[in-house]
Design an enzyme around this catalytic site. Structure first.
Site, PDB file in Angstrom:
ATOM      1  N   THR A 112     -44.884  26.826  64.764  1.00  0.00           N
ATOM      2  CA  THR A 112     -43.496  26.375  64.738  1.00  0.00           C
ATOM      3  C   THR A 112     -42.703  27.022  65.859  1.00  0.00           C
ATOM      4  OG1 THR A 112     -42.879  28.152  63.179  1.00  0.00           O
ATOM      5  CG2 THR A 112     -43.487  26.011  62.238  1.00  0.00           C
ATOM      6  N   GLU A 140     -37.157  26.373  61.562  1.00  0.00           N
ATOM      7  CA  GLU A 140     -38.517  26.340  62.106  1.00  0.00           C
ATOM      8  C   GLU A 140     -38.918  24.892  62.360  1.00  0.00           C
ATOM      9  OE1 GLU A 140     -40.690  30.066  59.969  1.00  0.00           O
ATOM     10  OE2 GLU A 140     -40.164  28.394  58.669  1.00  0.00           O
TER      11      GLU A 140
END
Length: 451
Positions: A319, A383
């Protein structure tokens, strides 16, 4: 999960003056210490308390994660609650009460409950939660619906339902018809309810151990645009009296509209219709079409900062963490949870990036505190998992994002990392599929994502 109409009749010591004449004469078998006729209506009682009254068994509190794992092992108190419900509604005398015919006035209300879902027909897949002996099924079949899954905690109730409707013992649904599953809706396997068109909680919402968790489970299984109906053919006031008289069986009251809004806050649900009449309660909830968020398209961007290193190392889903501080106003009011949309790395072509790296890519994004892996003092993060394999890290680069849909709230997975990873993979698959839809695909050309 099952308290249908019957408890109202058997266990509620409510003055007959409050009962309608139709109800007062519907069933025989008045018990010596009860003032209510032993009238059984399929699932009549179970609610979620509203802010106006006490709120019981709600799963989330301010600052807490919005939900827990749908496949979490049953806690001791949930097991005990379900065992009590199963015992109460599995008694032979109770099942016998449910076999009595219902008055025409009640049948008319049940028909209206089923008619509250638009578009139901022969191709619809429906889940009847807390089905009891199946009082809604004839009304579903009257609309042409063939694929009906009845879910209940009481095996004897389901046995009677199968006898009435020649229900299949199979679970797979290869042959369209009425099927049954014995258990708590929170534990219903995905293969049984995935992408269903509607779920009904008729007369059983107040009997749930955790009504909000039950709604979350359905929201995670049903297709985008699907409906969830919480109903009671005797109305909220009547049900409230029932809950007072039998709190162990009916621990929650039906919420008013404000209460229902509070219950579904943070869930991918909205109120599509709300009927709160004296003798009828229908709350129609809907998963937004295409999972659309009201703010869509939500455009923002930010610098990619160092995260906790778990995405690639532990979960195989790298991420890009965007610094959340500058985004406070942009993200204000967004529930913590999982979103999808498009993202683009805002970098110079001459900095070693390939043409592919600098294209617009599908993304799935988590906004929240990661309750499953949070060590306890980690701040909230944004994220972004970009569905593309980059040739190099891009810490310090700017990332542009267009968020479009909301898949689910942030959840604590009691099964730990393996369960979290499985759910993340499902989130990615759902998001990828949604972004193939022409409506969302067009946003890949959003001006915000231009370099």
């Amino acid at each position: 999960m099952l308290s249908k109409l019957k408890p109202s009749v058997r266990d509620m010591r409510r003055p007959n003056a409050i009962m309608s004449d139709a109800l007062a004469h519907c069933h025989r078998g008045v018990r010596a210490l009860r003032s209510i006729p032993a009238w059984n209506m399929c699932q009549l009682a179970q609610p979620v308390q509203s802010p106006v009254g006490p709120v019981v068994c709600m799963s989330s509190t301010p600052g807490a994660p919005a939900g827990t794992s749908a496949n979490a092992p049953a806690s001791a108190d949930r097991q005990q609650h379900n065992a009590q419900q199963a015992a109460e509604f599995g008694r032979a005398d109770v099942v016998k009460e449910f076999q009595s015919p219902l008055p025409d006035t009640i049948q008319q209300r049940l028909a209206r409950i089923v008619q509250s879902v638009p578009g139901m027909g022969p191709s619809s897949r429906v889940i009847d939660v807390g089905s009891g002996t199946g009082c809604l099924i004839p009304h579903m079949q009257a609309r042409g619906t063939k694929d009906i899954l009845a879910v209940d905690l009481s095996a004897p109730m389901l046995e009677e339902l199968r006898r009435r409707y020649a229900a299949s013992l199979g679970h797979l649904g290869n042959d369209l018809g009425v099927r049954t599953w014995h258990g708590d809706i929170v534990d219903l396997p995905n293969y049984l309810g995935w992408a269903a068109d509607a779920a009904f909680f008729n007369g059983c919402f107040g009997n749930m151990h955790d009504p909000r968790a039950a709604l979350l489970r359905c929201a995670l299984m049903l297709r985008p645009g699907a409906h969830i109906v919480v109903s009671h053919p005797m109305g909220r006031e009547w049900h409230g009296q029932l809950a007072k008289q039998q709190p162990q069986i009916t621990p929650h009251v039906l919420p008013d509209r404000a209460g229902m809004e509070a219950i579904i806050q943070g869930l991918p649900l909205k109120i599509a219709d709300f009927v709160d009449e004296k003798d009828l309660y229908i709350a129609v909830l809907q998963i937004p079409e295409k999972y659309a968020i009201p703010q869509a398209p939500l455009r923002f961007g930010g610098k990619v900062v160092t995260g906790f290193g778990r995405g690639s190392r532990q979960m195989g889903t790298p991420t890009a963490n965007i610094d959340p501080a500058p985004l406070e106003q942009v993200l204000a009011g967004l529930p913590r949870g999982v979103y999808f949309g498009w993202a683009r790395l805002d970098a110079a072509h001459d900095a070693g990036w390939s043409e592919d790296d600098l294209q617009v890519h599908k993304m799935v994004m988590n906004v929240g505190r990661r309750p499953t892996v949070n060590t306890g003092d980690e701040a909230a993060t944004v994220e972004v998992h970009i569905m593309h394999r980059f040739e190099q890290d891009f810490y310090g680069q700017n990332l542009k994002v267009v968020a479009l849909g909301y898949v689910r709230p942030e959840m604590r997975f009691t099964g730990g990392l393996p369960e979290l990873i499985n759910r993340i993979r499902m989130d990615i698959a759902i998001s990828r599929n949604q972004l193939e839809d022409g409506h969302w695909k067009a946003y890949a050309n959003d001006p915000h994502l231009s370099l």
